[in-house]
Scaffold this motif. Structure first.
Motif, short mmCIF file in Angstrom:
data_model
loop_
_atom_site.label_atom_id
_atom_site.label_comp_id
_atom_site.label_asym_id
_atom_site.label_seq_id
_atom_site.Cartn_x
_atom_site.Cartn_y
_atom_site.Cartn_z
N GLU A 1 7.24 -42.38 22.28
CA GLU A 1 8.64 -42.35 21.86
C GLU A 1 9.31 -41.22 22.62
O GLU A 1 8.78 -40.11 22.72
CB GLU A 1 8.75 -42.08 20.36
CG GLU A 1 8.16 -43.17 19.50
CD GLU A 1 8.19 -42.82 18.02
OE1 GLU A 1 8.92 -41.88 17.63
OE2 GLU A 1 7.46 -43.48 17.26
N LEU A 2 10.49 -41.52 23.14
CA LEU A 2 11.24 -40.55 23.93
C LEU A 2 12.66 -40.43 23.40
O LEU A 2 13.25 -41.41 22.96
CB LEU A 2 11.29 -40.98 25.40
CG LEU A 2 9.97 -41.29 26.08
CD1 LEU A 2 10.22 -41.82 27.49
CD2 LEU A 2 9.08 -40.07 26.13
N ALA A 3 13.20 -39.22 23.47
CA ALA A 3 14.61 -38.99 23.20
C ALA A 3 15.27 -38.87 24.57
O ALA A 3 14.86 -38.04 25.39
CB ALA A 3 14.81 -37.72 22.39
N VAL A 4 16.24 -39.72 24.84
CA VAL A 4 16.86 -39.79 26.16
C VAL A 4 18.25 -39.16 26.10
O VAL A 4 19.06 -39.51 25.23
CB VAL A 4 16.96 -41.26 26.64
CG1 VAL A 4 17.52 -41.33 28.05
CG2 VAL A 4 15.59 -41.93 26.56
N PHE A 5 18.50 -38.25 27.03
CA PHE A 5 19.78 -37.52 27.10
C PHE A 5 20.43 -37.88 28.43
O PHE A 5 20.01 -37.41 29.48
CB PHE A 5 19.49 -36.02 27.00
CG PHE A 5 20.67 -35.16 26.68
CD1 PHE A 5 21.85 -35.66 26.18
CD2 PHE A 5 20.58 -33.78 26.87
CE1 PHE A 5 22.92 -34.84 25.86
CE2 PHE A 5 21.65 -32.94 26.56
CZ PHE A 5 22.82 -33.48 26.06
N PHE A 6 21.45 -38.74 28.39
CA PHE A 6 22.10 -39.20 29.60
C PHE A 6 23.04 -38.15 30.18
O PHE A 6 23.65 -37.37 29.44
CB PHE A 6 22.88 -40.50 29.33
CG PHE A 6 21.98 -41.69 29.14
CD1 PHE A 6 21.48 -42.37 30.24
CD2 PHE A 6 21.61 -42.10 27.87
CE1 PHE A 6 20.64 -43.46 30.08
CE2 PHE A 6 20.77 -43.17 27.69
CZ PHE A 6 20.28 -43.86 28.79
N ARG A 7 23.14 -38.12 31.50
CA ARG A 7 23.99 -37.17 32.20
C ARG A 7 25.43 -37.25 31.73
O ARG A 7 26.08 -36.22 31.49
CB ARG A 7 23.93 -37.37 33.73
CG ARG A 7 24.79 -36.37 34.50
CD ARG A 7 24.75 -36.52 36.03
NE ARG A 7 25.00 -37.87 36.47
CZ ARG A 7 24.08 -38.70 36.95
NH1 ARG A 7 22.83 -38.34 37.03
NH2 ARG A 7 24.39 -39.92 37.32
N ALA A 8 25.96 -38.44 31.53
CA ALA A 8 27.35 -38.59 31.09
C ALA A 8 27.56 -37.91 29.73
O ALA A 8 28.59 -37.26 29.51
CB ALA A 8 27.72 -40.07 31.01
N ASP A 9 26.59 -38.05 28.84
CA ASP A 9 26.69 -37.40 27.53
C ASP A 9 26.60 -35.88 27.66
O ASP A 9 27.30 -35.15 26.96
CB ASP A 9 25.60 -37.91 26.58
CG ASP A 9 25.78 -39.38 26.22
OD1 ASP A 9 26.94 -39.84 26.20
OD2 ASP A 9 24.78 -40.06 25.98
#
Length: 161
Positions: free
Chosen positions: A112-120
């Motif tokens: 399981e991964l928490a993904v942090f997008f550049r736009a956010d």
């Protein structure tokens, strides 16, 4: 306790896991909750590719469960760079630019991964500079540490870039 109402609420298990990462451990519980609201949860099966070498980087990944293997091709042959455990993060340069990925990330086991997008992340820097500063500083320290480590392995005589 008379002033028990002043005690900060306990973190949820997910927030506690996120707080264990070097990237987010300087955030207050409220700041952590704000960042968590921007992250997207993803699940990968063992052997599944998370991203491929050469793809445009769009997000940073924090491992909340399972293990991830980072690989790249050297002289046409696959080479294992590292295996990462819960609490680690990878793909961090994607928060800074959209350069192609320099390696492949693959789920070593179900994860399981928490993904942090550049736009956010960029939006967060505009709306909450303090949180953006704390994450940017942690990111810079992490990248600097990796660079110093790499320089000492590859070229011990190099002291300054």
């Amino acid at each position: 306790m008379i002033f028990g109402f002043l005690k900060p609420p306990a973190l949820s298990p997910r927030l506690a896991r996120l707080r264990e990462t070097v990237l987010l451990n300087s955030l207050t519980p409220l700041e952590l909750k704000i960042v968590d609201g921007l992250m997207h949860e993803r699940r990968y099966l063992a052997g599944e590719i998370i991203f491929d070498e050469g793809e445009e980087g769009q997000a940073l990944y924090l491992i909340t469960a399972g293990h991830v293997q980072i690989n790249r091709h050297v002289n046409g042959m696959p080479e294992i760079i590292t295996e990462l455990s819960p609490g680690a993060f990878f793909g961090d340069l994607a928060l800074l630019d959209n350069s192609p990925r320099t390696a492949q990330a693959r789920a070593w086991d179900d994860c399981e991964l928490a993904v942090f997008f550049r736009a956010d992340f960029m939006g967060l820097m505009e709306t909450d500079a303090v949180i953006g500063y704390k994450i940017s500083l942690a990111l810079a320290r992490h990248i600097g540490s990796r660079l110093r480590e790499r320089m000492s392995i590859d070229s011990p005589h190099i002291e300054v870039l």
